[in-house]
Design an enzyme around this catalytic site. Sequence first.
Site, PDB file in Angstrom:
ATOM      1  N   TYR A 141      46.089  32.673  62.985  1.00 35.55           N
ATOM      2  CA  TYR A 141      47.554  32.576  62.932  1.00 35.55           C
ATOM      3  C   TYR A 141      48.047  31.233  63.491  1.00 35.55           C
ATOM      4  N   GLU A 191      47.108  44.695  62.776  1.00 39.74           N
ATOM      5  CA  GLU A 191      45.726  44.453  62.327  1.00 39.74           C
ATOM      6  C   GLU A 191      44.717  44.877  63.403  1.00 39.74           C
ATOM      7  N   TYR A 228      41.247  50.673  48.763  1.00 42.53           N
ATOM      8  CA  TYR A 228      40.446  49.638  48.103  1.00 42.53           C
ATOM      9  C   TYR A 228      39.508  48.972  49.101  1.00 42.53           C
ATOM     10  N   ARG A 261      37.764  39.610  46.113  1.00 43.78           N
ATOM     11  CA  ARG A 261      38.759  40.321  45.293  1.00 43.78           C
ATOM     12  C   ARG A 261      38.810  41.752  45.797  1.00 43.78           C
ATOM     13  N   GLN A 262      39.938  42.407  45.544  1.00 43.71           N
ATOM     14  CA  GLN A 262      40.071  43.797  45.967  1.00 43.71           C
ATOM     15  C   GLN A 262      39.758  44.713  44.785  1.00 43.71           C
ATOM     16  N   TYR A 263      39.009  45.781  45.064  1.00 44.35           N
ATOM     17  CA  TYR A 263      38.771  46.808  44.041  1.00 44.35           C
ATOM     18  C   TYR A 263      38.938  48.189  44.676  1.00 44.35           C
ATOM     19  N   GLY A 288      44.775  50.571  36.285  1.00 44.81           N
ATOM     20  CA  GLY A 288      45.350  51.473  37.289  1.00 44.81           C
ATOM     21  C   GLY A 288      44.686  52.838  37.312  1.00 44.81           C
ATOM     22  N   THR A 290      41.822  53.437  37.916  1.00 49.21           N
ATOM     23  CA  THR A 290      40.829  53.501  39.008  1.00 49.21           C
ATOM     24  C   THR A 290      41.383  54.217  40.240  1.00 49.21           C
ATOM     25  N   VAL A 327      50.125  47.553  43.642  1.00 47.43           N
ATOM     26  CA  VAL A 327      50.092  46.358  42.781  1.00 47.43           C
ATOM     27  C   VAL A 327      48.683  45.779  42.853  1.00 47.43           C
ATOM     28  N   PHE A 328      48.083  45.501  41.711  1.00 50.53           N
ATOM     29  CA  PHE A 328      46.737  44.915  41.686  1.00 50.53           C
ATOM     30  C   PHE A 328      46.822  43.393  41.814  1.00 50.53           C
TER      31      PHE A 328
HETATM   32  C1  FAD Z   1      44.812  46.521  46.121  1.00 51.66           C
HETATM   33  C2  FAD Z   1      44.140  46.055  44.851  1.00 51.66           C
HETATM   34  C3  FAD Z   1      43.303  46.919  44.167  1.00 51.66           C
HETATM   35  C4  FAD Z   1      42.702  46.501  42.975  1.00 51.66           C
HETATM   36  N1  FAD Z   1      41.876  47.376  42.312  1.00 51.66           N
HETATM   37  C5  FAD Z   1      41.299  46.986  41.154  1.00 51.66           C
HETATM   38  C6  FAD Z   1      40.437  47.879  40.443  1.00 51.66           C
HETATM   39  O1  FAD Z   1      40.160  49.010  40.863  1.00 51.66           O
HETATM   40  N2  FAD Z   1      39.899  47.460  39.262  1.00 51.66           N
HETATM   41  C7  FAD Z   1      40.174  46.212  38.765  1.00 51.66           C
HETATM   42  O2  FAD Z   1      39.650  45.881  37.691  1.00 51.66           O
HETATM   43  N3  FAD Z   1      40.970  45.341  39.419  1.00 51.66           N
HETATM   44  C8  FAD Z   1      41.525  45.692  40.605  1.00 51.66           C
HETATM   45  N4  FAD Z   1      42.318  44.804  41.292  1.00 51.66           N
HETATM   46  C9  FAD Z   1      42.486  43.423  40.752  1.00 51.66           C
HETATM   47  C10 FAD Z   1      41.325  42.550  41.230  1.00 51.66           C
HETATM   48  O3  FAD Z   1      41.377  42.391  42.634  1.00 51.66           O
HETATM   49  C11 FAD Z   1      41.356  41.133  40.626  1.00 51.66           C
HETATM   50  O4  FAD Z   1      42.630  40.589  40.807  1.00 51.66           O
HETATM   51  C12 FAD Z   1      40.990  41.132  39.157  1.00 51.66           C
HETATM   52  O5  FAD Z   1      39.673  41.650  38.982  1.00 51.66           O
HETATM   53  C13 FAD Z   1      41.053  39.702  38.600  1.00 51.66           C
HETATM   54  O6  FAD Z   1      40.191  38.892  39.324  1.00 51.66           O
HETATM   55  P1  FAD Z   1      39.420  37.699  38.610  1.00 51.66           P
HETATM   56  O7  FAD Z   1      38.673  36.932  39.639  1.00 51.66           O
HETATM   57  O8  FAD Z   1      38.661  38.204  37.455  1.00 51.66           O
HETATM   58  O9  FAD Z   1      40.614  36.833  38.038  1.00 51.66           O
HETATM   59  P2  FAD Z   1      41.124  35.427  38.606  1.00 51.66           P
HETATM   60  O10 FAD Z   1      40.108  34.390  38.370  1.00 51.66           O
HETATM   61  O11 FAD Z   1      41.616  35.655  39.976  1.00 51.66           O
HETATM   62  O12 FAD Z   1      42.348  35.195  37.624  1.00 51.66           O
HETATM   63  C14 FAD Z   1      43.516  36.012  37.738  1.00 51.66           C
HETATM   64  C15 FAD Z   1      44.567  35.510  36.759  1.00 51.66           C
HETATM   65  O13 FAD Z   1      44.933  34.179  37.097  1.00 51.66           O
HETATM   66  C16 FAD Z   1      44.807  33.353  35.949  1.00 51.66           C
HETATM   67  N5  FAD Z   1      44.329  32.014  36.349  1.00 51.66           N
HETATM   68  C17 FAD Z   1      43.191  31.743  37.025  1.00 51.66           C
HETATM   69  N6  FAD Z   1      43.043  30.400  37.176  1.00 51.66           N
HETATM   70  C18 FAD Z   1      44.105  29.839  36.554  1.00 51.66           C
HETATM   71  C19 FAD Z   1      44.516  28.508  36.347  1.00 51.66           C
HETATM   72  N7  FAD Z   1      43.827  27.481  36.831  1.00 51.66           N
HETATM   73  N8  FAD Z   1      45.660  28.308  35.646  1.00 51.66           N
HETATM   74  C20 FAD Z   1      46.383  29.346  35.171  1.00 51.66           C
HETATM   75  N9  FAD Z   1      46.046  30.630  35.342  1.00 51.66           N
HETATM   76  C21 FAD Z   1      44.924  30.868  36.023  1.00 51.66           C
HETATM   77  C22 FAD Z   1      43.796  34.038  35.061  1.00 51.66           C
HETATM   78  O14 FAD Z   1      43.973  33.701  33.695  1.00 51.66           O
HETATM   79  C23 FAD Z   1      44.082  35.483  35.302  1.00 51.66           C
HETATM   80  O15 FAD Z   1      45.117  35.947  34.480  1.00 51.66           O
HETATM   81  C24 FAD Z   1      42.925  45.195  42.491  1.00 51.66           C
HETATM   82  C25 FAD Z   1      43.750  44.319  43.206  1.00 51.66           C
HETATM   83  C26 FAD Z   1      44.347  44.738  44.377  1.00 51.66           C
HETATM   84  C27 FAD Z   1      45.213  43.769  45.136  1.00 51.66           C
HETATM   85  C1  HEM Z   2      53.000  35.521  59.904  1.00 53.00           C
HETATM   86  C2  HEM Z   2      51.948  35.093  59.222  1.00 53.00           C
HETATM   87  C3  HEM Z   2      51.536  35.593  57.873  1.00 53.00           C
HETATM   88  C4  HEM Z   2      52.286  36.141  56.893  1.00 53.00           C
HETATM   89  C5  HEM Z   2      53.774  36.401  56.879  1.00 53.00           C
HETATM   90  C6  HEM Z   2      51.392  36.451  55.789  1.00 53.00           C
HETATM   91  C7  HEM Z   2      51.792  37.030  54.605  1.00 53.00           C
HETATM   92  C8  HEM Z   2      50.939  37.430  53.592  1.00 53.00           C
HETATM   93  C9  HEM Z   2      51.332  38.125  52.387  1.00 53.00           C
HETATM   94  C10 HEM Z   2      52.753  38.529  52.041  1.00 53.00           C
HETATM   95  C11 HEM Z   2      50.221  38.347  51.664  1.00 53.00           C
HETATM   96  C12 HEM Z   2      50.139  39.081  50.304  1.00 53.00           C
HETATM   97  C13 HEM Z   2      49.889  40.547  50.589  1.00 53.00           C
HETATM   98  C14 HEM Z   2      49.802  41.379  49.318  1.00 53.00           C
HETATM   99  O1  HEM Z   2      50.831  41.826  48.818  1.00 53.00           O
HETATM  100  O2  HEM Z   2      48.715  41.601  48.823  1.00 53.00           O
HETATM  101  C15 HEM Z   2      49.110  37.786  52.387  1.00 53.00           C
HETATM  102  C16 HEM Z   2      47.812  37.756  51.944  1.00 53.00           C
HETATM  103  C17 HEM Z   2      46.835  36.966  52.510  1.00 53.00           C
HETATM  104  N1  HEM Z   2      46.894  36.328  53.727  1.00 53.00           N
HETATM  105 FE1  HEM Z   2      48.473  36.263  54.966  1.00 53.00          FE
HETATM  106  N2  HEM Z   2      50.124  36.075  56.134  1.00 53.00           N
HETATM  107  C18 HEM Z   2      50.163  35.538  57.390  1.00 53.00           C
HETATM  108  C19 HEM Z   2      49.087  35.062  58.100  1.00 53.00           C
HETATM  109  C20 HEM Z   2      47.844  34.847  57.561  1.00 53.00           C
HETATM  110  C21 HEM Z   2      46.754  34.215  58.265  1.00 53.00           C
HETATM  111  C22 HEM Z   2      46.771  33.747  59.701  1.00 53.00           C
HETATM  112  C23 HEM Z   2      45.717  34.134  57.393  1.00 53.00           C
HETATM  113  C24 HEM Z   2      44.354  33.524  57.663  1.00 53.00           C
HETATM  114  C25 HEM Z   2      43.981  32.377  57.214  1.00 53.00           C
HETATM  115  C26 HEM Z   2      46.144  34.744  56.150  1.00 53.00           C
HETATM  116  C27 HEM Z   2      45.366  34.889  55.008  1.00 53.00           C
HETATM  117  C28 HEM Z   2      45.721  35.644  53.911  1.00 53.00           C
HETATM  118  C29 HEM Z   2      44.863  35.843  52.766  1.00 53.00           C
HETATM  119  C30 HEM Z   2      43.478  35.236  52.560  1.00 53.00           C
HETATM  120  C31 HEM Z   2      45.559  36.681  51.886  1.00 53.00           C
HETATM  121  C32 HEM Z   2      45.106  37.162  50.494  1.00 53.00           C
HETATM  122  C33 HEM Z   2      45.508  36.105  49.514  1.00 53.00           C
HETATM  123  C34 HEM Z   2      45.295  36.486  48.077  1.00 53.00           C
HETATM  124  O3  HEM Z   2      44.740  37.543  47.775  1.00 53.00           O
HETATM  125  O4  HEM Z   2      45.708  35.690  47.234  1.00 53.00           O
HETATM  126  N3  HEM Z   2      47.435  35.159  56.296  1.00 53.00           N
HETATM  127  N4  HEM Z   2      49.569  37.239  53.562  1.00 53.00           N
END
Ligand code: FAD
Ligand code: HEM
Length: 395
Positions: free
Chosen positions: A89, A131, A182, A197-199, A268, A270, A380-381
Site C-alpha cells: 500500500y 484483508e 473463485y 486470472r480468477q476462475y 457464468g 461455472t 462480474v468476471f
Molecule cells: C471473480 C471472477 C471469476 C471468474 N470465473 C471464471 C470462470 O469460472 N471461467 C472463465 O472462463 N472465466 C472466469 N473469469 C474470467 C477470467 O478470470 C479471465 O478474465 C478470462 O479467462 C480471460 O483471461 P485471458 O487471459 O484469456 O484474457 P486476457 O488476455 O486477459 O484478455 C482479456 C480481454 O482483453 C483484450 N485484450 C488483451 N490485450 C489487449 C490489447 N493489447 N489491446 C486490446 N485488447 C486487449 C482481449 O481481447 C480480451 O477480450 C472470472 C473472472 C473473475 C474476476
Molecule cells: C487504497 C488502495 C487500493 C484501492 C482503492 C484498490 C482498488 C482496487 C480495485 C477497485 C480493484 C478491482 C477489484 C475488482 O472489482 O475485481 C483492485 C484490484 C487489484 N488491486 Fe487494488 N487497490 C488498492 C491497493 C492495492 C495495492 C496496494 C496493490 C498491490 C500492488 C493492489 C493490487 C491490485 C491487483 C493486482 C488487482 C487485480 C487487478 C486486475 O485483475 O486487473 N491494489 N484494486
Amino acid sequence: MVKATAAVVAANAEAITAVFYPNMFAAHPELLRVFNKGNQASGEQSQALAASVVAFAVSLIDPDAPSFDHVKTRIAYKHVSLGITPEQYLIVGKFLIGAVAEVLGDAVTPEIAAAWTEVYWLFAVILIAEEAKLYQQAGVDPTRPLRPYRIARRIEETQDVVSLVLEPADGGPLPTMQPGQYVSVFVDLPDGSRQPRQYTVSSTAFGTRLQITVSRVKGVDGAPDGQVSAYLNDQAKVGDVLDISAPAGDFVIGDEDSPLLLASAGAGITTVLPIVEHLARTQPERQVIIAHADRTAGDHALRETVLHVARHIDNFSAYTWYEQVDPDDTGAQVGYMDLSTLDLPADLQVFTCGPLPFMRHVRSTLLARGVAPENIRYEVFGPDLWGPTLERAAG
Ligand SMILES: Cc1cc2nc3c(=O)[nH]c(=O)nc-3n(C[C@H](O)[C@H](O)[C@H](O)COP(=O)(O)OP(=O)(O)OC[C@H]3O[C@@H](n4cnc5c(N)ncnc54)[C@H](O)[C@@H]3O)c2cc1C
Ligand code: HEM
C-alpha cells in the site's frame, strides 16, 4: 476540501490512472506478475480503481451515500486471492498520489494534496484490516498465499471450454470453500511472463479435488485472443502444476429457505454448477430455478452435468435461451433471456453471472417485477465497473 475537489479528481480519474500504472510498473516491475495484463490493456482495471476511490470519497462526504460494504469486500477478496500485502500500500499510495499531483499540476495546493492523501490512507486501512481478517479466516500466510495444484484431468466441455480437475500437489487437504467462490490461478506463460486470472471453483467433485472451467476468450475487432484462457484450453496438460490461491469471493448463497433463481449467460454457468451441487447435498428441498442463455447448444458448457446433479433437488426447473436453436432442441427458447413472464415465487433470491449488459438486463427485469434490489446478487468476471455506481444509478 474533498467535497470541493471531488468533481475535478473524478473528471481526471482516467488521466491520473494512465500516469499511475506506468510509473509504478517502471519502478516496480515485479508487480507486472501480479496485475492482469489484459485488464491493463482494456483500461478496465484503471476504471475500477478510479471508480472505487471516487465512490469511497463520496461515502465520506455524503451521509446518504449508499453502503460501501460490497465494494470493500469485493476488492479485499480480490487482493487476498493475489497475495497483496500491507507494505504494498506504500507503493500504490506513493504513485497514486504522485499521479494526482502530476496530472492536476499547480491546481493541487498542499491542502488539497493532504486531503486526498488522507482519503487514500483511510481507504487503505479499511482494506488492509479487511484483508488481514480474510487471510486469517482462510488460514493463509500472506507471504505464501499460493499452493501448487496438479492437473489430474482435463474435461473438454465444448470446443472452447475446458474443465481442469486439480488436486493439491503438496499432499494437503482441499481448503474449505463456499459454492460460488473463485481462486486466482497463476500461470507461467511460454513468453516467460507470469499472469494471474480468477476462475470460479466450478465443482468440488468428491471433496478431494477442485475443478475450474475455463472458457476461451476470443479477441474481437483486432484485439488479441485472451492469453491465459487460450493457454489453459490449448496447452495445459495432465500432470502440469499450477499455483493457486485459497478460495475467495462473496458470491455465495446462505442456508435460508428462500427460493433461488440462478440466472447465467456463457461462462457464468461455472457459478451455477457448484451452487446446484451444494444445494443437492445440503438443502434438496429448497426451490431452485435456473435460467441460462448462450449462443448455441454447442456453446452451453456443463448443461448435462447441472441437470444431472439437479435431479436430487425436489423443486427444480430449468429455462434455456439460445441465439440460434436447433429445431430438435425442444428444451430451449430462441433469443435472449426473457424473465418477464417467468413464474416467480415470493421472497426470491437471485444470483446472476454473465456479461455486464446481460446482468443489467436481468436486474432491471427483476426489479420491474418487484424483486427487492438487495435480493439480487451478481458476479462480474472482470474488474467490477458496476458496483461502485449501482445503488446510485438504481436509486
Ligand atoms: C471473480 C471472477 C471469476 C471468474 N470465473 C471464471 C470462470 O469460472 N471461467 C472463465 O472462463 N472465466 C472466469 N473469469 C474470467 C477470467 O478470470 C479471465 O478474465 C478470462 O479467462 C480471460 O483471461 P485471458 O487471459 O484469456 O484474457 P486476457 O488476455 O486477459 O484478455 C482479456 C480481454 O482483453 C483484450 N485484450 C488483451 N490485450 C489487449 C490489447 N493489447 N489491446 C486490446 N485488447 C486487449 C482481449 O481481447 C480480451 O477480450 C472470472 C473472472 C473473475 C474476476
Ligand atoms: C487504497 C488502495 C487500493 C484501492 C482503492 C484498490 C482498488 C482496487 C480495485 C477497485 C480493484 C478491482 C477489484 C475488482 O472489482 O475485481 C483492485 C484490484 C487489484 N488491486 Fe487494488 N487497490 C488498492 C491497493 C492495492 C495495492 C496496494 C496493490 C498491490 C500492488 C493492489 C493490487 C491490485 C491487483 C493486482 C488487482 C487485480 C487487478 C486486475 O485483475 O486487473 N491494489 N484494486
